[in-house]
Design a protein around this motif. Structure first.
Motif, PDB file in Angstrom:
ATOM      1  N   GLN A 159       1.209  -1.438  -0.227  1.00  0.00           N
ATOM      2  CA  GLN A 159       0.358  -0.045  -0.269  1.00  0.00           C
ATOM      3  C   GLN A 159       0.824   1.341   0.138  1.00  0.00           C
ATOM      4  OE1 GLN A 159      -3.039  -0.497   2.946  1.00  0.00           O
ATOM      5  NE2 GLN A 159      -3.666  -2.024   2.313  1.00  0.00           N
ATOM      6  N   ARG A 160       1.744   1.481   0.955  1.00  0.00           N
ATOM      7  CA  ARG A 160       2.901   2.012   0.713  1.00  0.00           C
ATOM      8  C   ARG A 160       3.335   2.856  -0.380  1.00  0.00           C
ATOM      9  NH1 ARG A 160       4.750  -0.291   5.353  1.00  0.00           N
ATOM     10  NH2 ARG A 160       7.051  -0.101   4.616  1.00  0.00           N
ATOM     11  N   ALA A 161       3.809   1.754  -0.775  1.00  0.00           N
ATOM     12  CA  ALA A 161       4.665   1.601  -2.604  1.00  0.00           C
ATOM     13  C   ALA A 161       3.187   2.179  -3.638  1.00  0.00           C
ATOM     14  CB  ALA A 161       5.068   0.083  -3.342  1.00  0.00           C
ATOM     15  N   SER A 162       2.307   1.603  -3.647  1.00  0.00           N
ATOM     16  CA  SER A 162       1.284   2.113  -4.576  1.00  0.00           C
ATOM     17  C   SER A 162       0.992   3.531  -4.404  1.00  0.00           C
ATOM     18  CB  SER A 162      -0.142   1.222  -4.016  1.00  0.00           C
ATOM     19  OG  SER A 162       0.543  -0.170  -4.339  1.00  0.00           O
ATOM     20  N   TYR A 163       0.906   3.751  -3.168  1.00  0.00           N
ATOM     21  CA  TYR A 163       0.387   5.748  -2.705  1.00  0.00           C
ATOM     22  C   TYR A 163       2.015   6.236  -3.527  1.00  0.00           C
ATOM     23  CZ  TYR A 163       0.383   9.971   0.185  1.00  0.00           C
ATOM     24  OH  TYR A 163       0.516  10.885   0.489  1.00  0.00           O
ATOM     25  N   PHE A 164       2.946   5.975  -3.067  1.00  0.00           N
ATOM     26  CA  PHE A 164       4.089   6.542  -3.161  1.00  0.00           C
ATOM     27  C   PHE A 164       3.855   6.563  -5.127  1.00  0.00           C
ATOM     28  CE2 PHE A 164       5.245   6.536   1.305  1.00  0.00           C
ATOM     29  CZ  PHE A 164       5.006   8.103   1.744  1.00  0.00           C
ATOM     30  N   SER A 165       4.219   5.824  -5.410  1.00  0.00           N
ATOM     31  CA  SER A 165       4.341   5.725  -6.875  1.00  0.00           C
ATOM     32  C   SER A 165       3.076   6.658  -7.899  1.00  0.00           C
ATOM     33  CB  SER A 165       4.478   3.947  -7.057  1.00  0.00           C
ATOM     34  OG  SER A 165       3.976   4.301  -8.563  1.00  0.00           O
ATOM     35  N   ALA A 166       1.701   6.622  -7.084  1.00  0.00           N
ATOM     36  CA  ALA A 166       1.425   7.792  -7.773  1.00  0.00           C
ATOM     37  C   ALA A 166       1.201   8.649  -8.186  1.00  0.00           C
ATOM     38  CB  ALA A 166      -0.768   6.790  -7.320  1.00  0.00           C
ATOM     39  N   ILE A 167       1.791   9.380  -6.638  1.00  0.00           N
ATOM     40  CA  ILE A 167       2.240  10.940  -6.537  1.00  0.00           C
ATOM     41  C   ILE A 167       3.987  11.258  -7.044  1.00  0.00           C
ATOM     42  CG2 ILE A 167       0.574  10.901  -4.614  1.00  0.00           C
ATOM     43  CD1 ILE A 167       3.458  11.024  -2.781  1.00  0.00           C
ATOM     44  N   LEU A 168       4.387  10.295  -8.107  1.00  0.00           N
ATOM     45  CA  LEU A 168       5.816  11.066  -8.299  1.00  0.00           C
ATOM     46  C   LEU A 168       5.300  11.850  -9.480  1.00  0.00           C
ATOM     47  CD1 LEU A 168       7.578   7.748  -9.360  1.00  0.00           C
ATOM     48  CD2 LEU A 168       7.692   8.385  -7.604  1.00  0.00           C
ATOM     49  N   PRO A 169       5.876  12.951  -9.025  1.00  0.00           N
ATOM     50  CA  PRO A 169       6.613  13.928 -10.067  1.00  0.00           C
ATOM     51  C   PRO A 169       7.227  13.381 -11.004  1.00  0.00           C
ATOM     52  CG  PRO A 169       8.159  14.616  -8.727  1.00  0.00           C
ATOM     53  CD  PRO A 169       7.463  13.274  -7.989  1.00  0.00           C
ATOM     54  N   LYS A 170       6.971  14.550 -13.044  1.00  0.00           N
ATOM     55  CA  LYS A 170       7.182  14.022 -13.761  1.00  0.00           C
ATOM     56  C   LYS A 170       9.362  14.554 -13.824  1.00  0.00           C
ATOM     57  CE  LYS A 170       3.726  13.130 -15.697  1.00  0.00           C
ATOM     58  NZ  LYS A 170       3.573  11.265 -16.728  1.00  0.00           N
ATOM     59  N   PRO A 171       9.715  13.513 -13.838  1.00  0.00           N
ATOM     60  CA  PRO A 171      11.006  14.025 -13.537  1.00  0.00           C
ATOM     61  C   PRO A 171      11.070  15.291 -15.204  1.00  0.00           C
ATOM     62  CG  PRO A 171      11.085  11.588 -14.303  1.00  0.00           C
ATOM     63  CD  PRO A 171       9.753  12.141 -14.127  1.00  0.00           C
ATOM     64  N   ASN A 172      12.485  15.899 -13.795  1.00  0.00           N
ATOM     65  CA  ASN A 172      13.368  16.744 -15.254  1.00  0.00           C
ATOM     66  C   ASN A 172      14.783  16.347 -15.890  1.00  0.00           C
ATOM     67  OD1 ASN A 172      11.111  18.647 -15.486  1.00  0.00           O
ATOM     68  ND2 ASN A 172      12.261  19.349 -13.049  1.00  0.00           N
ATOM     69  N   THR A 173      15.034  15.408 -15.137  1.00  0.00           N
ATOM     70  CA  THR A 173      16.309  14.773 -15.537  1.00  0.00           C
ATOM     71  C   THR A 173      16.440  13.007 -15.061  1.00  0.00           C
ATOM     72  OG1 THR A 173      17.494  15.145 -12.963  1.00  0.00           O
ATOM     73  CG2 THR A 173      17.994  17.141 -15.380  1.00  0.00           C
ATOM     74  N   GLU A 174      18.248  11.980 -15.665  1.00  0.00           N
ATOM     75  CA  GLU A 174      17.599  11.418 -15.275  1.00  0.00           C
ATOM     76  C   GLU A 174      18.084  11.153 -13.624  1.00  0.00           C
ATOM     77  OE1 GLU A 174      20.269   7.426 -16.470  1.00  0.00           O
ATOM     78  OE2 GLU A 174      21.335   9.748 -15.801  1.00  0.00           O
ATOM     79  N   ARG A 175      18.806  12.166 -13.041  1.00  0.00           N
ATOM     80  CA  ARG A 175      19.135  12.096 -11.391  1.00  0.00           C
ATOM     81  C   ARG A 175      17.996  12.367 -11.186  1.00  0.00           C
ATOM     82  NH1 ARG A 175      22.734  16.416  -9.256  1.00  0.00           N
ATOM     83  NH2 ARG A 175      22.942  15.531  -6.141  1.00  0.00           N
ATOM     84  N   GLU A 176      16.729  13.070 -10.990  1.00  0.00           N
ATOM     85  CA  GLU A 176      15.455  13.197 -11.012  1.00  0.00           C
ATOM     86  C   GLU A 176      14.884  11.527 -10.485  1.00  0.00           C
ATOM     87  OE1 GLU A 176      13.353  16.651 -12.252  1.00  0.00           O
ATOM     88  OE2 GLU A 176      14.535  17.648 -11.056  1.00  0.00           O
TER      89      GLU A 176
ATOM     90  N   ILE B  79      17.720   0.837 -13.469  1.00  0.00           N
ATOM     91  CA  ILE B  79      18.260   0.691 -14.438  1.00  0.00           C
ATOM     92  C   ILE B  79      17.397   1.846 -15.589  1.00  0.00           C
ATOM     93  CG2 ILE B  79      18.138  -0.487 -16.531  1.00  0.00           C
ATOM     94  CD1 ILE B  79      18.037  -3.414 -14.362  1.00  0.00           C
ATOM     95  N   ASN B  80      18.296   2.353 -16.391  1.00  0.00           N
ATOM     96  CA  ASN B  80      18.295   3.522 -17.537  1.00  0.00           C
ATOM     97  C   ASN B  80      17.715   2.765 -18.768  1.00  0.00           C
ATOM     98  OD1 ASN B  80      17.406   5.027 -19.269  1.00  0.00           O
ATOM     99  ND2 ASN B  80      18.364   6.738 -18.133  1.00  0.00           N
ATOM    100  N   LEU B  81      16.366   2.289 -18.568  1.00  0.00           N
ATOM    101  CA  LEU B  81      16.503   1.681 -20.043  1.00  0.00           C
ATOM    102  C   LEU B  81      16.723   2.201 -21.275  1.00  0.00           C
ATOM    103  CD1 LEU B  81      14.870  -0.218 -18.034  1.00  0.00           C
ATOM    104  CD2 LEU B  81      13.288  -1.203 -19.933  1.00  0.00           C
ATOM    105  N   THR B  82      16.343   3.380 -21.650  1.00  0.00           N
ATOM    106  CA  THR B  82      16.735   4.720 -22.749  1.00  0.00           C
ATOM    107  C   THR B  82      17.958   4.404 -22.651  1.00  0.00           C
ATOM    108  OG1 THR B  82      14.452   5.775 -22.322  1.00  0.00           O
ATOM    109  CG2 THR B  82      15.985   6.479 -23.207  1.00  0.00           C
ATOM    110  N   ASP B  83      18.893   4.586 -21.600  1.00  0.00           N
ATOM    111  CA  ASP B  83      19.917   5.477 -22.021  1.00  0.00           C
ATOM    112  C   ASP B  83      21.715   3.991 -21.400  1.00  0.00           C
ATOM    113  OD1 ASP B  83      19.340   7.827 -22.225  1.00  0.00           O
ATOM    114  OD2 ASP B  83      19.349   7.811 -20.092  1.00  0.00           O
ATOM    115  N   ARG B  84      20.342   2.957 -21.244  1.00  0.00           N
ATOM    116  CA  ARG B  84      21.475   1.397 -20.916  1.00  0.00           C
ATOM    117  C   ARG B  84      22.817   2.462 -19.792  1.00  0.00           C
ATOM    118  NH1 ARG B  84      20.088   2.092 -25.914  1.00  0.00           N
ATOM    119  NH2 ARG B  84      22.361   3.098 -26.357  1.00  0.00           N
TER     120      ARG B  84
END
Length: 352
Positions: free
Chosen positions: A242-259, A293-298
């Protein structure tokens, strides 16, 4: 034949933990987080929870590796008609016990994760089909498939065979995803393969089976999370889910890979089982490590729970042509930090 199931949209994580508080069989609380709708990069994370060290080693395999899918270390697991192949694609993986691959990605942006599933039943051996011991299930797909669709097609050609290491049977199921954001969950139930294929499959636990997990999650609604949404805080699988589902639902759009990496690792840490916690009798094991893993940049990230540092390596920075050396790095060192691509060293002998 593979039994393909296309079910309603579900979650944004993959947890290898039990979804019912009354489940009494031993469980592992592994977590895989897939974030394939952030408009920046397809990123994925997992935790490995286990009662002992899986002896993880970060390993780079070049193309052209000769494999014998019938061997578990020095033991012949598949005596009749073992699968043998030459790898088409290079990969960067985390090995387990030196006999198989638990986690990793290949040069085409396909990645995967073995997680525990108590109900796994690979069925009776069919010697008409080449056999692959379960520890090499993921490696077989990374070696030969460029994406999820190709991986599912390859599964029709082989049979996964049960193996054992350190007294633990490989009762596992597999999550795979690719750089396009496609995803699939592969299980063997009552001797038959069951596949859930689609970008919406971002969450999974091991027990009960995925069909039941999907039904159970419908009872939880985090579609409109707020600061007032109550969250459970125990260590049992339902609370972590439940905690994981909640925090996943509120993730903001990232501006960088680091984020993006910070976001999914934050969730993975939130649902991890603290190292050294006294959970004897709970059927819950400590988190040994986390990957992202960043699948886009391997790019492959690794975090050992007994080390204060996150490390990473770029698959594209290695020599990947056939005949290049297998490269390895043991991550159990607190001196390691940041980009460790140049710290890999040639392996004296490929692990498998």
């Amino acid at each position: 034949m593979l039994k393909l199931k296309f079910l309603p949209v579900c979650y944004s994580l993959l947890l290898c933990s039990v979804l019912t508080a009354t489940w009494t069989q031993p469980t592992e609380a592994c977590t895989r987080i897939l974030w394939n709708n952030n408009d920046l990069a397809v990123v994925v994370s997992r935790t490995m929870d286990w009662p002992e060290s899986t002896e993880p080693v970060l390993t780079v395999f070049p193309r052209g590796m000769e494999r014998d899918g019938g061997r578990t270390g020095d033991t012949i697991t598949v005596k009749d008609n073992p699968a043998r192949w030459t790898s088409k694609y290079a990969s960067l993986v985390t090995t387990m016990y030196g006999i198989g691959t638990a986690d990793g990605l290949n040069e085409k942006g396909l990645s995967g994760h073995l997680l525990y599933l108590n109900d796994t039943d690979f069925g009776l051996r069919d010697t008409k089909r080449p056999g692959v011991q379960a520890g090499l299930w993921l490696q077989y797909l990374l070696d030969n498939a460029a994406n999820v669709k190709e991986a599912l097609a390859l599964m029709k050609q082989i049979q996964i065979v049960m193996t054992e290491a350190h007294g633990h049977k490989a009762t596992v199921h597999l999550a795979i995803e690719d750089a396009s954001g496609d995803s699939a969950v592969l299980e063997y139930i009552d001797g038959k393969p069951v596949v859930h294929h689609g970008k919406q499959y971002r969450v999974m636990t091991n027990d009960p089976t995925y069909d039941e997990q999907l039904a159970l999650l419908k009872k939880q609604d985090y579609s409109n999370p707020s600061s007032d949404t109550p969250l459970p805080g125990n260590v049992n699988p339902v609370d972590r889910f439940q905690r994981a589902s909640y925090f996943s639902a509120i993730l903001p759009k990232p501006n960088t890979e680091r984020e993006a990496i910070a976001a999914i690792l934050a969730i993975a840490r939130n649902v991890s089982v603290p190292f050294g916690a006294p959970y004897k009798g709970f059927g819950i094991y400590n988190t040994e490590y986390r990957t992202a893993i960043n699948l886009t940049d391997r790019r492959y990230f690794f975090e050992l729970t007994t080390s204060p540092n996150v490390i990473w390596a770029d698959l594209d920075s290695f020599q990947l042509a056939a005949g290049s050396p297998v490269m390895r790095l043991e991550p159990d060192s607190i001196s390691l930090s940041g980009d460790v691509s140049e710290k890999f060293r040639p392996a004296s002998k490929p692990p498998f």
